[in-house]
Write an enzyme that holds these catalytic residues in place. Structure first.
Site, short mmCIF file in Angstrom:
data_model
loop_
_atom_site.label_atom_id
_atom_site.label_comp_id
_atom_site.label_asym_id
_atom_site.label_seq_id
_atom_site.Cartn_x
_atom_site.Cartn_y
_atom_site.Cartn_z
N ARG A 206 0.85 -1.21 0.00
CA ARG A 206 0.00 0.00 0.00
C ARG A 206 0.87 1.25 0.00
NH1 ARG A 206 -3.79 -0.72 5.10
NH2 ARG A 206 -4.58 1.32 4.37
N CYS A 269 -1.05 6.42 8.85
CA CYS A 269 -1.55 5.12 8.38
C CYS A 269 -2.68 5.39 7.40
CB CYS A 269 -2.00 4.25 9.56
SG CYS A 269 -3.20 5.04 10.64
#
Length: 301
Positions: A206, A269
């Site tokens: 990611r 995050c």
């Protein structure tokens, strides 16, 4: 001369003495064991702050009703949040936070221990949130409720639960802005690089753009100048227990993170939840870090 003390004053003295003893016992760390929690149950508050990703279609509050540490209170990071923004579980105002704790009857005058039913997800964010409002006497149960069960301690599985015995008077709190970073702060830091941004998203694909985000339509990638430290790498073989400090030290150094540097560290995050796990790991190494509250969903919006 004989001096008579009011019972509430005596209780206050005892609580402060007990709190000082507990702080000395944990030796400056945030992580505590199931045995420690069990031994100190009468002196601490226990809070379940489990959180699940939306696509998991799980109800943490409902699960708490049928599987919880006896006497624990459920803390929903999606509800004790800034409800006026389009971003999920952002830090609320100081007054809303105080009112929420009051309503939940969470007594912050004694130590509070957070736990979760899914490794560190949720309780690290709750731990950080309390600290962001100046409440420092907070801890996390290493391994969560599964560690509690593995140690042989009881679980309350009845749907009817007792309410806390009495209302907890929560004093006024102040939001510590040094604990939080905004999109503007992160944008400026791309040029100055005065702070190191550590991205906790897992898997690492990611971060490098090779794997999609779990939220539909959202691009993957990373903020320029940031480094990747997937939160899943911090646990012991995915048991939900944090790695020992020596192993954490090796891990962060391998990712190019110098905890002895004077450069401040900011964690990030997807939405500010798992970044708190990295902040928790850094705290175990003696480092305080801020969190980019909006994180990736804010950056790519």
């Amino acid at each position: 001369m004989t001096v008579a003390f009011h019972s509430s004053v005596v209780l206050g003295f005892r609580r402060r003495a007990a709190t000082m003893a507990l702080k000395a016992d944990v030796n400056g760390r945030a992580l505590v064991s199931a045995t420690w929690v069990n031994e100190n149950r009468s002196s601490i508050g226990v809070v379940d702050s489990t959180w699940h990703l939306p696509h998991e279609n799980r109800d943490a509050a409902k699960e708490h009703q049928t599987k919880r540490i006896p006497g624990s209170i459920f803390f929903d990071i999606d509800k004790v949040a800034n409800l006026e923004t389009g971003l999920p579980h952002m830090l609320p105002s100081a007054e809303f936070f105080r009112e929420s704790l009051q309503a939940l009857r969470i007594d912050v005058k004694r130590p509070v221990v957070f736990y979760s039913a899914n490794c560190f997800v949720g309780f690290a964010r709750a731990w950080w949130t309390f600290r962001a409002f100046g409440i420092e006497d907070v801890y996390v149960l290493d391994g969560g409720i599964e560690a509690w069960i593995a140690a042989g301690f009881p679980v309350d599985a009845t749907e009817d639960r007792d309410e806390p015995d009495a209302e907890a008077e929560v004093p006024a709190v102040l939001r510590r802005e040094s604990f939080v970073r905004s999109l503007d702060d992160v944008g400026k830091n791309i040029d100055t690089q005065k702070e190191l941004l550590v991205d906790a998203r897992s898997p690492a694909g990611r971060f490098d753009g090779s794997m999609p985000e779990p939220r539909a339509g959202m691009p993957s990638g990373h903020v320029p100048g940031s480094v990747s430290l997937p939160f899943t790498d911090l646990s012991q073989n995915n048991t939900g227990r944090m790695k020992e400090p020596a192993d954490l030290q090796k891990l962060v150094e391998a990712q190019g993170i110098d905890v002895k540097s004077t450069k401040s560290i900011v964690t990030s995050c997807g939405t500010g939840v798992t970044g708190a796990i990295v902040s928790l790991a850094l705290f175990e190494l003696g480092v305080n870090s801020a969190i980019y509250d909006g994180s990736w969903v804010d950056y790519v919006a």
